[in-house]
Design a protein around this motif. Structure first.
Motif, PDB file in Angstrom:
ATOM      1  N   VAL A 127      10.442 -13.166  54.245  1.00 38.82           N
ATOM      2  CA  VAL A 127       8.994 -12.949  54.334  1.00 38.82           C
ATOM      3  C   VAL A 127       8.771 -12.026  55.523  1.00 38.82           C
ATOM      4  CG1 VAL A 127       6.738 -14.011  54.657  1.00 38.82           C
ATOM      5  CG2 VAL A 127       8.491 -15.193  53.312  1.00 38.82           C
ATOM      6  N   VAL A 128       8.364 -10.800  55.223  1.00 40.06           N
ATOM      7  CA  VAL A 128       8.259  -9.758  56.235  1.00 40.06           C
ATOM      8  C   VAL A 128       6.793  -9.432  56.494  1.00 40.06           C
ATOM      9  CG1 VAL A 128       8.877  -7.389  56.857  1.00 40.06           C
ATOM     10  CG2 VAL A 128      10.461  -8.780  55.485  1.00 40.06           C
ATOM     11  N   GLY A 129       6.316  -9.684  57.702  1.00 41.35           N
ATOM     12  CA  GLY A 129       4.989  -9.239  58.084  1.00 41.35           C
ATOM     13  C   GLY A 129       5.012  -7.740  58.313  1.00 41.35           C
ATOM     14  N   TYR A 130       4.126  -7.025  57.619  1.00 38.40           N
ATOM     15  CA  TYR A 130       4.071  -5.573  57.787  1.00 38.40           C
ATOM     16  C   TYR A 130       3.113  -5.247  58.933  1.00 38.40           C
ATOM     17  CZ  TYR A 130       3.396  -0.604  56.871  1.00 38.40           C
ATOM     18  OH  TYR A 130       3.330   0.764  57.003  1.00 38.40           O
ATOM     19  N   ARG A 131       3.679  -4.793  60.029  1.00 40.36           N
ATOM     20  CA  ARG A 131       2.920  -4.456  61.234  1.00 40.36           C
ATOM     21  C   ARG A 131       2.107  -5.649  61.752  1.00 40.36           C
ATOM     22  NH1 ARG A 131       0.830   1.743  59.737  1.00 40.36           N
ATOM     23  NH2 ARG A 131       2.934   2.634  59.561  1.00 40.36           N
ATOM     24  N   THR A 132       2.628  -6.838  61.540  1.00 36.91           N
ATOM     25  CA  THR A 132       1.962  -8.044  62.021  1.00 36.91           C
ATOM     26  C   THR A 132       2.986  -9.132  62.304  1.00 36.91           C
ATOM     27  OG1 THR A 132       0.279  -9.722  61.530  1.00 36.91           O
ATOM     28  CG2 THR A 132       1.587  -8.933  59.680  1.00 36.91           C
ATOM     29  N   ASP A 133       2.691  -9.963  63.292  1.00 37.95           N
ATOM     30  CA  ASP A 133       3.530 -11.123  63.586  1.00 37.95           C
ATOM     31  C   ASP A 133       2.988 -12.381  62.943  1.00 37.95           C
ATOM     32  OD1 ASP A 133       5.415  -9.788  65.334  1.00 37.95           O
ATOM     33  OD2 ASP A 133       3.809  -9.703  66.827  1.00 37.95           O
ATOM     34  N   GLU A 134       1.832 -12.267  62.287  1.00 36.16           N
ATOM     35  CA  GLU A 134       1.179 -13.428  61.697  1.00 36.16           C
ATOM     36  C   GLU A 134       1.130 -13.302  60.180  1.00 36.16           C
ATOM     37  OE1 GLU A 134      -2.991 -15.997  62.297  1.00 36.16           O
ATOM     38  OE2 GLU A 134      -2.569 -14.209  63.495  1.00 36.16           O
ATOM     39  N   PHE A 135       1.389 -14.405  59.501  1.00 39.28           N
ATOM     40  CA  PHE A 135       1.341 -14.403  58.043  1.00 39.28           C
ATOM     41  C   PHE A 135      -0.119 -14.276  57.599  1.00 39.28           C
ATOM     42  CE2 PHE A 135       1.538 -16.694  53.872  1.00 39.28           C
ATOM     43  CZ  PHE A 135       2.444 -15.833  53.249  1.00 39.28           C
ATOM     44  N   PRO A 136      -0.430 -13.253  56.792  1.00 41.06           N
ATOM     45  CA  PRO A 136      -1.823 -13.083  56.366  1.00 41.06           C
ATOM     46  C   PRO A 136      -2.240 -14.136  55.349  1.00 41.06           C
ATOM     47  CG  PRO A 136      -0.421 -11.414  55.351  1.00 41.06           C
ATOM     48  CD  PRO A 136       0.438 -12.165  56.320  1.00 41.06           C
ATOM     49  N   ALA A 137      -3.551 -14.335  55.247  1.00 37.06           N
ATOM     50  CA  ALA A 137      -4.096 -15.354  54.341  1.00 37.06           C
ATOM     51  C   ALA A 137      -5.041 -14.725  53.326  1.00 37.06           C
ATOM     52  CB  ALA A 137      -4.810 -16.444  55.134  1.00 37.06           C
ATOM     53  N   PHE A 138      -4.514 -13.744  52.583  1.00 35.50           N
ATOM     54  CA  PHE A 138      -5.231 -13.129  51.473  1.00 35.50           C
ATOM     55  C   PHE A 138      -6.509 -12.435  51.945  1.00 35.50           C
ATOM     56  CE2 PHE A 138      -7.326 -13.394  47.141  1.00 35.50           C
ATOM     57  CZ  PHE A 138      -6.431 -12.558  46.513  1.00 35.50           C
ATOM     58  N   TRP A 139      -7.656 -13.112  51.873  1.00 31.35           N
ATOM     59  CA  TRP A 139      -8.907 -12.479  52.293  1.00 31.35           C
ATOM     60  C   TRP A 139      -8.968 -12.250  53.798  1.00 31.35           C
ATOM     61  CZ3 TRP A 139      -9.794 -17.079  49.128  1.00 31.35           C
ATOM     62  CH2 TRP A 139     -10.084 -16.790  47.789  1.00 31.35           C
ATOM     63  N   SER A 140      -8.126 -12.935  54.546  1.00 22.54           N
ATOM     64  CA  SER A 140      -8.150 -12.889  56.014  1.00 22.54           C
ATOM     65  C   SER A 140      -6.830 -12.335  56.548  1.00 22.54           C
ATOM     66  CB  SER A 140      -8.379 -14.289  56.587  1.00 22.54           C
ATOM     67  OG  SER A 140      -9.491 -14.913  55.978  1.00 22.54           O
ATOM     68  N   ARG A 141      -6.910 -11.628  57.655  1.00 19.99           N
ATOM     69  CA  ARG A 141      -5.712 -10.998  58.208  1.00 19.99           C
ATOM     70  C   ARG A 141      -4.748 -12.022  58.805  1.00 19.99           C
ATOM     71  NH1 ARG A 141      -5.354  -5.730  59.072  1.00 19.99           N
ATOM     72  NH2 ARG A 141      -4.242  -5.977  61.044  1.00 19.99           N
TER      73      ARG A 141
ATOM     74  N   LYS B  70     -14.883  -8.114  46.622  1.00 21.85           N
ATOM     75  CA  LYS B  70     -14.768  -6.820  47.294  1.00 21.85           C
ATOM     76  C   LYS B  70     -13.529  -6.785  48.177  1.00 21.85           C
ATOM     77  CE  LYS B  70     -19.755  -5.899  47.373  1.00 21.85           C
ATOM     78  NZ  LYS B  70     -20.961  -5.725  48.227  1.00 21.85           N
ATOM     79  N   THR B  71     -13.284  -7.885  48.894  1.00 16.30           N
ATOM     80  CA  THR B  71     -12.100  -7.959  49.740  1.00 16.30           C
ATOM     81  C   THR B  71     -10.831  -7.982  48.898  1.00 16.30           C
ATOM     82  OG1 THR B  71     -13.310  -9.086  51.491  1.00 16.30           O
ATOM     83  CG2 THR B  71     -10.926  -9.338  51.504  1.00 16.30           C
ATOM     84  N   ASN B  72     -10.884  -8.691  47.774  1.00 17.24           N
ATOM     85  CA  ASN B  72      -9.741  -8.754  46.863  1.00 17.24           C
ATOM     86  C   ASN B  72      -9.356  -7.355  46.385  1.00 17.24           C
ATOM     87  OD1 ASN B  72      -7.809  -9.536  45.019  1.00 17.24           O
ATOM     88  ND2 ASN B  72      -9.078 -11.051  44.010  1.00 17.24           N
ATOM     89  N   ILE B  73     -10.335  -6.571  45.994  1.00 15.47           N
ATOM     90  CA  ILE B  73     -10.064  -5.209  45.527  1.00 15.47           C
ATOM     91  C   ILE B  73      -9.478  -4.369  46.659  1.00 15.47           C
ATOM     92  CG2 ILE B  73     -11.148  -3.077  44.714  1.00 15.47           C
ATOM     93  CD1 ILE B  73     -13.140  -4.875  43.156  1.00 15.47           C
ATOM     94  N   ALA B  74     -10.042  -4.503  47.863  1.00 18.57           N
ATOM     95  CA  ALA B  74      -9.557  -3.726  49.001  1.00 18.57           C
ATOM     96  C   ALA B  74      -8.112  -4.055  49.338  1.00 18.57           C
ATOM     97  CB  ALA B  74     -10.452  -3.982  50.220  1.00 18.57           C
TER      98      ALA B  74
END
Length: 304
Positions: free
Chosen positions: A180-194, A282-286
């Motif tokens: 599981v690789v965070g892309y330019r992040t140290d935190e696992f994203p949560a879909f709608w939230s970073r 809207k966030t889902n599409i983005a």
């Protein structure tokens, strides 16, 4: 072997694969179960256009007339977007749809299987499935996790869907040996939230680094998928603290309605749309567009 497989390539995808050009697989559940017509088809076309703009070729995958269609022309995509009774396919029923001629859209798991059969190494999606809330009682765990553990396709997603039990999802991925690789992040994203408040196990900051990691895995014979956790752009995110209340209310609504199995995720996503007055869509599409861009860059890097 390839000639005996039930694969039908679009001319664009066929030519790209024959020429060794980068190709990105796309699932079709976003078309059949993700949003209403015509938003579903318009979004699918926009995602495909985004991949082309980055110098790769999109391959939206679906099952139609007993064949795995790898790449859909405009007419077929529009037809799929207005169909009723389309199966939502995973590993368990992909072959059933092929054998019976039933139309089917592909989930993360089924898209990975089909992409591997078609010779496509990279797949862009929104968010993967995972361990559902209350799984210790319901045993509701997405087949996406099993597929990531066994099928060698790079999956670019905005983490796992935030309606899930994210800590348990990460634990299962670790057990199955999925990077599981965070892309330019140290935190696992949560879909709608970073951010989810959970640490991403690994971090890489470029498509070329991701490609090098995958080539190293192949060199030493490690099979299975890789999850690239790509946070939604900051300007498009809905902060996790705001989403928590919506998610809790939506989960309670699903439980009260007796929603289970494959109907859980579509129900929750539709319910979240209502509770957030459309901002979740809207966030889902983005985030899907953002994942498509990164997937195209990774596909190109793998060919370098």
């Amino acid at each position: 072997m390839m000639a005996s497989l039930p694969l039908v390539y679009s001319p664009e995808v066929d030519a790209a694969l024959a020429a060794g050009k980068p190709v990105v697989a796309l699932e079709s559940t976003i078309v059949t179960h993700g949003m209403p017509y015509p938003d579903n088809v318009e979004t699918a076309r926009a995602v495909e256009a985004e991949i082309r703009s980055r110098g790769a070729v999109p391959a939206t995958i679906a099952v139609l007339e007993g064949k795995i269609r790898v790449g859909l022309d405009a007419e077929t995509l529009d037809r799929l977007g207005t169909m009723t009774g389309v199966m939502k396919l995973s590993r368990a029923d992909l072959a059933f749809a092929l054998a019976t001629g039933r139309p089917g859209s592909t989930t993360v798991a089924a898209t990975m299987i089909c992409a591997r059969l078609a010779g496509i190494d990279v797949f862009a999606t929104g968010g993967i499935g995972g361990v559902h809330q209350g799984a210790e009682e319901s045993f509701d765990v997405s087949a996406d996790l099993e597929e990531l553990g066994r099928t060698s396709v790079i999956v670019v997603a905005a983490g796992a869907k935030a309606i899930l039990d994210l800590p348990k999802t990460l634990e299962v991925l670790e057990t199955k040996g999925v990077p599981v690789v965070g892309y330019r992040t140290d935190e696992f994203p949560a879909f709608w939230s970073r951010g989810s408040g959970l640490k991403a196990p690994l971090r890489l900051d470029s498509a070329s680094e991701i490609a090098a990691f995958q080539k190293a895995r192949e060199m030493i014979g490690i099979e299975g998928g890789m999850l690239i956790a790509n946070p939604v752009p900051e300007t498009d995110e809905i902060p996790a603290v705001r989403m928590q209340g919506f998610i809790a209310a939506s989960l309670a609504s699903a439980k009260a309605a007796g929603i289970s199995a494959k109907q859980v995720t579509p129900y929750l996503l539709a319910d979240m749309f209502e509770r957030t007055a459309g901002s979740s869509l809207k966030t889902n599409i983005a985030l899907v567009m953002n994942n498509a861009r990164l997937a195209a860059d990774i596909a190109k890097a793998l060919k370098a």
